[in-house]
Design an enzyme around this catalytic site. Structure first.
Site, PDB file in Angstrom:
ATOM      1  N   ASP A   1       0.870  -1.207  -0.153  1.00  0.00           N
ATOM      2  CA  ASP A   1       0.116   0.050  -0.053  1.00  0.00           C
ATOM      3  C   ASP A   1       1.069   1.180   0.136  1.00  0.00           C
ATOM      4  OD1 ASP A   1      -2.661  -1.530   0.222  1.00  0.00           O
ATOM      5  OD2 ASP A   1      -1.935  -1.916   2.435  1.00  0.00           O
TER       6      ASP A   1
ATOM      7  N   HIS B   1      -3.588  -2.360  -6.314  1.00  0.00           N
ATOM      8  CA  HIS B   1      -2.679  -1.239  -6.599  1.00  0.00           C
ATOM      9  C   HIS B   1      -3.791  -0.154  -7.127  1.00  0.00           C
ATOM     10  CE1 HIS B   1       1.133  -3.948  -6.848  1.00  0.00           C
ATOM     11  NE2 HIS B   1       0.457  -3.772  -5.704  1.00  0.00           N
TER      12      HIS B   1
END
Length: 403
Positions: free
Chosen positions: A15, A45
């Protein structure tokens, strides 16, 4: 034929903005090929394109909005059931990516998902932080050749018999090894239902309609290669804190192995990190706090969920960041030249009270200069800093790979 490739690697626990950086690199390299170097459908993503289209990429490379093709390497775990859902979502956004796969890429079956979820549920409060999508179980099964299933096997005329064999022979062996004597009712029903196999076979057929076989060794014939890693260095199976790791190598290791096959001789690696630390799932998080002073955390992607709970927060620890990157760069490169730089994301969320830590020392930073200061302390050149979620919000340094 280019023998130089670019790469984006998460520096801590995932992340970190890898999708944003891949999108930015792909936009600067028309005809690029984004190579998924590890992980599988559990990746998430997020990319927002200049027109405001937003997608969380799981299978497909994060350069797709910029027109890049996607390649599943031999280290990527394909999940036909979920790929089709992602392609449908992208289709609604007007995106139809070109996809190829190395024939050796492992394939997740419904039975891997069932075992994964049963095991994580059985752990109760001692969960490892799994996403519940069968990734680790796919890796485990594929270690046994007679139970393995890879992308090339989806073309076999005996696929049905192979799936029945995995269900009837492998699943009991695996459950017994894990000490699971009974499945939750919903999972037990799905395991016994022949419809589960029929649906998966239909998913595999549709998967083959969209994915072309292409060996990793021929990647350089396709255009500029951009490696896209999943998760982060803190979750690497060999370097993270067991058991709270992923079943893959999350940094340079897989990229170097693929590069050696493909004849790539130069690799430019961008290590991405937020200006603070996050972790989604169980496992240690040094300096964890319920809220971050001086940071207005905005993260619509990592919503609380059954398998990983809520997004966890901590100030960015420069000692951990420096150690993780240094260890990754210490790998044997086999003669491949590696140049590395840092990308700092989420700076738009930092405020005047923002601080990081280094060897226990709290260091207040000016958000406007934080990226350069952190890069200097980590010992890498600053290649990019992001002040928002779109590629136009990314500022590149003069020496960056895509400058």
């Amino acid at each position: 034929m280019s023998t130089r490739a670019q790469a984006v690697i998460g520096a801590l626990y995932g992340d970190e903005g890898k999708g944003l950086m891949v999108d930015r690199l792909a936009a600067a390299a028309p005809g690029a090929l984004v190579v998924r170097s590890n992980g599988g459908a559990q990746a998430g993503h997020t990319v927002v394109d200049p027109a405001g289209r937003r997608h969380v990429y799981h299978h497909i490379g994060s350069g797709s909005f910029a027109g890049a093709a996607t390649h599943f390497s031999r280290f990527f775990v394909a999940h036909p059931m979920l790929l089709l859902d992602e392609l449908a979502a992208l289709g609604q956004l007007g995106v139809k990516p070109e996809i190829s796969s190395d024939p050796r890429a492992p394939v997740t079956t419904p039975f891997d998902v069932i075992i994964n979820q049963a095991l994580e549920l059985a752990r109760g409060a001692a969960r490892h932080g799994s996403c519940g999508l069968g990734f680790g179980e796919t890796i485990e099964r594929n270690l046994r050749p007679k139970f393995a299933l890879s992308t090339k096997d989806l073309f076999r005329p005996d696929l049905h018999a192979r799936l029945v064999f995995i269900r009837d022979a492998w699943v009991p062996i695996r459950l017994a090894a894990l000490g699971i004597t009974a499945l939750p009712a919903e999972l037990a029903t799905a395991l016994a239902d022949d419809t589960t196999i029929a649906r998966f076979e239909a998913d595999c057929a549709a998967y083959l309609d969209r994915v072309t076989l292409w060996p990793d060794r021929r990647l350089c014939e396709r255009g500029t290669v951009i490696f896209e890693a999943a998760q982060g260095l803190g979750l690497d199976q060999d370097r993270g804190v067991f058991p709270h790791v992923t079943r893959s190598n999350t940094g340079l290791a897989n990229m170097l192995a693929i590069a050696a096959e493909a004849g790539i001789t130069e690799l430019e690696a961008t290590y991405a990190t937020r200006c603070y630390t996050t972790r989604h799932g169980a496992g240690p998080l040094k300096g964890e706090v319920p809220t971050l002073p001086g940071v207005n955390v905005v993260d619509p992607t990592n919503a609380p969920n059954e398998w990983q709970g809520c997004l966890r927060l901590a100030p960015l620890d420069l000692g951990l960041l420096r150690e993780a990157i240094t260890r990754d760069l210490s790998l044997d490169r086999g003669g491949i030249a590696v140049r590395a730089g840092l990308a700092m994301t989420c700076l738009d969320q930092a405020e005047d009270g923002f601080a990081v830590t280094d060897c226990g020392e709290v260091m207040p930073l000016d958000p406007a200069k934080a990226a350069a200061d952190i890069a200097e302390l980590v010992g890498l050149p600053l290649w990019a800093e992001s002040w928002g979620p779109r590629r136009g919000d990314v500022r590149l340094s003069a020496e960056s790979a895509a400058a």
